[in-house]
Every structure is written in structure tokens, then in C-alpha cells.
Design a protein around this motif. Structure first.
Motif, PDB file in Angstrom:
ATOM      1  N   MET A   1       0.848  -1.203   0.000  1.00  0.00           N
ATOM      2  CA  MET A   1       0.000   0.000   0.000  1.00  0.00           C
ATOM      3  C   MET A   1       0.876   1.243   0.000  1.00  0.00           C
ATOM      4  N   ASN A   2       0.560   2.211  -0.850  1.00  0.00           N
ATOM      5  CA  ASN A   2       1.314   3.460  -0.894  1.00  0.00           C
ATOM      6  C   ASN A   2       1.021   4.299   0.337  1.00  0.00           C
ATOM      7  N   ASN A   3       2.085   4.929   0.848  1.00  0.00           N
ATOM      8  CA  ASN A   3       1.886   5.838   1.969  1.00  0.00           C
ATOM      9  C   ASN A   3       1.166   7.084   1.487  1.00  0.00           C
ATOM     10  N   PRO A   4       0.174   7.546   2.249  1.00  0.00           N
ATOM     11  CA  PRO A   4      -0.532   8.759   1.830  1.00  0.00           C
ATOM     12  C   PRO A   4       0.392   9.975   1.899  1.00  0.00           C
ATOM     13  N   ILE A   5       0.178  10.920   0.989  1.00  0.00           N
ATOM     14  CA  ILE A   5       0.947  12.157   1.004  1.00  0.00           C
ATOM     15  C   ILE A   5       0.442  13.044   2.135  1.00  0.00           C
ATOM     16  N   ILE A   6       1.367  13.469   2.978  1.00  0.00           N
ATOM     17  CA  ILE A   6       1.009  14.408   4.033  1.00  0.00           C
ATOM     18  C   ILE A   6       1.104  15.811   3.443  1.00  0.00           C
ATOM     19  N   PRO A   7       0.015  16.505   3.297  1.00  0.00           N
ATOM     20  CA  PRO A   7       0.055  17.789   2.595  1.00  0.00           C
ATOM     21  C   PRO A   7       0.779  18.866   3.398  1.00  0.00           C
ATOM     22  N   PHE A   8       1.376  19.775   2.677  1.00  0.00           N
ATOM     23  CA  PHE A   8       1.928  20.996   3.256  1.00  0.00           C
ATOM     24  C   PHE A   8       0.821  22.038   3.164  1.00  0.00           C
ATOM     25  N   ARG A   9       0.365  22.515   4.310  1.00  0.00           N
ATOM     26  CA  ARG A   9      -0.775  23.430   4.335  1.00  0.00           C
ATOM     27  C   ARG A   9      -0.281  24.871   4.504  1.00  0.00           C
ATOM     28  N   ALA A  10      -0.574  25.673   3.495  1.00  0.00           N
ATOM     29  CA  ALA A  10      -0.194  27.087   3.512  1.00  0.00           C
ATOM     30  C   ALA A  10      -1.433  27.935   3.746  1.00  0.00           C
ATOM     31  N   GLY A  11      -1.393  28.764   4.766  1.00  0.00           N
ATOM     32  CA  GLY A  11      -2.483  29.680   5.045  1.00  0.00           C
ATOM     33  C   GLY A  11      -2.161  31.057   4.502  1.00  0.00           C
ATOM     34  N   PHE A  12      -3.017  31.592   3.656  1.00  0.00           N
ATOM     35  CA  PHE A  12      -2.777  32.885   3.019  1.00  0.00           C
ATOM     36  C   PHE A  12      -3.746  33.931   3.554  1.00  0.00           C
ATOM     37  N   MET A  13      -3.213  35.025   4.048  1.00  0.00           N
ATOM     38  CA  MET A  13      -4.000  36.192   4.415  1.00  0.00           C
ATOM     39  C   MET A  13      -4.074  37.107   3.198  1.00  0.00           C
ATOM     40  N   LEU A  14      -5.290  37.404   2.751  1.00  0.00           N
ATOM     41  CA  LEU A  14      -5.493  38.185   1.533  1.00  0.00           C
ATOM     42  C   LEU A  14      -6.260  39.476   1.821  1.00  0.00           C
ATOM     43  N   PRO A  15      -5.956  40.558   1.082  1.00  0.00           N
ATOM     44  CA  PRO A  15      -6.887  41.681   1.088  1.00  0.00           C
ATOM     45  C   PRO A  15      -8.266  41.186   0.642  1.00  0.00           C
ATOM     46  N   SER A  16      -9.307  41.636   1.286  1.00  0.00           N
ATOM     47  CA  SER A  16     -10.642  41.072   1.048  1.00  0.00           C
ATOM     48  C   SER A  16     -11.105  41.209  -0.389  1.00  0.00           C
ATOM     49  N   SER A  17     -10.645  42.243  -1.087  1.00  0.00           N
ATOM     50  CA  SER A  17     -11.092  42.486  -2.462  1.00  0.00           C
ATOM     51  C   SER A  17     -10.160  41.873  -3.500  1.00  0.00           C
ATOM     52  N   ASN A  18      -9.209  41.065  -3.063  1.00  0.00           N
ATOM     53  CA  ASN A  18      -8.262  40.428  -3.986  1.00  0.00           C
ATOM     54  C   ASN A  18      -8.858  39.134  -4.541  1.00  0.00           C
ATOM     55  N   THR A  19      -8.782  38.960  -5.861  1.00  0.00           N
ATOM     56  CA  THR A  19      -9.209  37.712  -6.502  1.00  0.00           C
ATOM     57  C   THR A  19      -8.098  37.043  -7.297  1.00  0.00           C
ATOM     58  N   VAL A  20      -7.147  37.815  -7.796  1.00  0.00           N
ATOM     59  CA  VAL A  20      -6.098  37.274  -8.671  1.00  0.00           C
ATOM     60  C   VAL A  20      -5.234  36.258  -7.943  1.00  0.00           C
ATOM     61  N   PHE A  21      -4.891  36.543  -6.688  1.00  0.00           N
ATOM     62  CA  PHE A  21      -3.992  35.636  -5.970  1.00  0.00           C
ATOM     63  C   PHE A  21      -4.610  34.251  -5.836  1.00  0.00           C
ATOM     64  N   GLU A  22      -5.868  34.192  -5.453  1.00  0.00           N
ATOM     65  CA  GLU A  22      -6.527  32.886  -5.321  1.00  0.00           C
ATOM     66  C   GLU A  22      -6.590  32.155  -6.653  1.00  0.00           C
ATOM     67  N   ASP A  23      -6.932  32.878  -7.705  1.00  0.00           N
ATOM     68  CA  ASP A  23      -6.995  32.246  -9.026  1.00  0.00           C
ATOM     69  C   ASP A  23      -5.652  31.593  -9.370  1.00  0.00           C
ATOM     70  N   ARG A  24      -4.571  32.318  -9.136  1.00  0.00           N
ATOM     71  CA  ARG A  24      -3.247  31.779  -9.470  1.00  0.00           C
ATOM     72  C   ARG A  24      -2.885  30.608  -8.554  1.00  0.00           C
ATOM     73  N   CYS A  25      -3.266  30.683  -7.297  1.00  0.00           N
ATOM     74  CA  CYS A  25      -3.036  29.550  -6.386  1.00  0.00           C
ATOM     75  C   CYS A  25      -3.675  28.282  -6.926  1.00  0.00           C
ATOM     76  N   PHE A  26      -4.921  28.385  -7.348  1.00  0.00           N
ATOM     77  CA  PHE A  26      -5.621  27.207  -7.853  1.00  0.00           C
ATOM     78  C   PHE A  26      -4.943  26.685  -9.120  1.00  0.00           C
ATOM     79  N   ASP A  27      -4.484  27.593  -9.975  1.00  0.00           N
ATOM     80  CA  ASP A  27      -3.777  27.175 -11.190  1.00  0.00           C
ATOM     81  C   ASP A  27      -2.499  26.414 -10.853  1.00  0.00           C
TER      82      ASP A  27
END
Length: 231
Positions: A1-27
Motif C-alpha cells: 500500500m502506498n503511503n498517503p501524502i502528508i500535505p503541506f498546508r499554507a495559510g494565506f491572508m489576503l486583502p478582502s477584495s483580492n481575486t487574482v492571488f486565489e486564481d493563481r493559487c488554484f492554477d
């Protein structure tokens, strides 16, 4: 059985009106199962040199967003805004130190990531591409000159609403990069995490030759490097 990948979790604080950063993160992170992105928002709508705008970056607001991310147990917390470029670089240094002291988690910022990359490049001069007004541009230049980096050219859009930044086309950003490149800087900085500069980096690099640093891309690259160290 393959060992599950333990994710690296990054928490991002964003200006509330920002959308570009999230879009690029998902990409970027959709193809990398190691890294998971989580977001909290700091109320920021209009950006200018007025007291009401500058007060949006109140330390209490910033720490409230950091606390909400810290409760999820991330591997790092990142302030994904560039306000320290005009507020002063110590703003982000102090913020990151306080986050680390309070919640024992690595803290980073977009502006500090850009500056670390400029130091790696040994850049003595930069060109700026920003959506900001003249007063903020002047403050940014003053802060960079204080750390030994001359701003030899700048292109700005004189916009104050953060949602308008996200609507600037990549073609417009590319033209701004080409225009500022004429001043012969060691590097060009696309300074704003709500500008879609990441999408023209390859073409801009081909056209102008010098190093081009995009705020969003430099921030995500810094997170990637930290995730590699942990793994």
C-alpha cells in the motif's frame, strides 16, 4: 500500500477584495498534491495614500486573520499583500515575527519574498509596474532606496479600487513591463498581488531580457521552497 501524502498546508491572508492571488493559487497548486492552500481575508477595498486607506492595515485586523488560519494548524502563514512596500518593510518583518511568536508557525509575506529574490539577484536597480497612484509610488521608491535599491523607472495606473486592479488585462501589464524596461533596470517588479502579471512572465522575459519578478509568483515560489525543505 502506498503511503498517503502528508500535505503541506499554507495559510494565506489576503486583502478582502483580492481575486487574482486565489486564481493563481488554484492554477499552480492544482497540479501539486503536496501543497494545500487555505485563505483568510483582511478588509481592504480602496488603496491610496489617505489615512482611511492606510488604516485598513491595522495590526489587530491582520492578527485576527492570522489567528483564524492558525486554528487550522498550517505549516506556514503568508501575508499575500504588498502594503509593506509603502508602509515600510519593517511592517511585514514585525508582523511575521509576531505571528511566529504567538502561534509557533512559520510566517512569510509577499513583499519580503520579493525582497529576498532581489537580494539573490544582487539587483541594485529596479523598474516598478504598479496599479497605484503617484504618492504610493513615491513612498515605494523611497523605501527601496533606503535598502540600497534605486528605482530607475516606473509605470503606474493611478487606480485606487482594488477590484479594478484585477480587471487590468495581461496585455496592458505586458506593455507596462516593456515601457519600464527602457530604463535599463537590473530587474522589473510587478508589485501587487491583485495584478495578473504571472500570466505574462514568460513572454515578458522573452521580450525584455532582464529578470522580472511578479508579486504573486514570487510569493508562491517562496511557499514551494519552504514546502520542499519540510519534505
Amino acid at each position: 500500500m502506498n503511503n498517503p501524502i502528508i500535505p503541506f498546508r499554507a495559510g494565506f491572508m489576503l486583502p478582502s477584495s483580492n481575486t487574482v492571488f486565489e486564481d493563481r493559487c488554484f492554477d499552480v497548486f492544482s497540479s501539486d498534491p503536496r501543497i494545500r492552500a487555505h485563505f483568510a481575508r483582511v478588509p481592504v477595498v480602496s488603496i491610496s495614500n489617505t489615512e482611511s486607506s492606510l488604516s485598513q492595515f491595522d495590526r489587530g485586523r491582520m492578527l485576527a486573520a492570522a489567528r483564524s488560519l492558525a486554528e487550522a494548524g498550517p505549516d506556514c502563514i503568508v501575508w499575500a499583500g504588498t502594503a509593506a512596500s509603502w508602509l515600510g518593510f519593517e511592517f511585514d518583518k514585525t508582523l511575521c515575527q509576531e505571528i511566529e511568536d504567538r502561534w509557533c508557525v512559520r510566517a512569510m509575506s509577499a513583499t519580503l519574498s520579493i525582497n529576498a529574490r532581489l537580494a539573490e539577484l544582487k539587483a541594485g536597480s529596479i523598474g516598478l509596474v504598479t496599479p497605484y497612484g503617484a504618492e504610493l509610488e513615491a513612498r515605494i521608491a523611497q523605501n527601496y532606496e533606503a535598502i540600497g535599491i534605486r528605482v530607475v523607472g516606473a509605470e503606474r495606473l493611478d487606480l485606487t479600487e482594488n477590484t479594478d486592479y484585477a480587471a487590468v488585462s495581461p496585455a496592458r501589464i505586458l506593455k507596462m513591463v516593456r515601457d519600464v524596461a527602457r530604463h535599463g533596470a537590473d530587474a522589473i517588479v510587478i508589485l501587487c498581488t491583485n495584478l495578473a502579471g504571472a500570466y505574462i512572465l514568460e513572454e515578458a522575459q522573452r521580450q525584455v531580457g532582464c529578470s522580472i519578478l511578479d508579486s504573486v509568483e514570487e510569493t508562491l515560489n517562496a511557499v514551494r521552497r519552504v514546502s520542499m525543505i519540510r519534505s
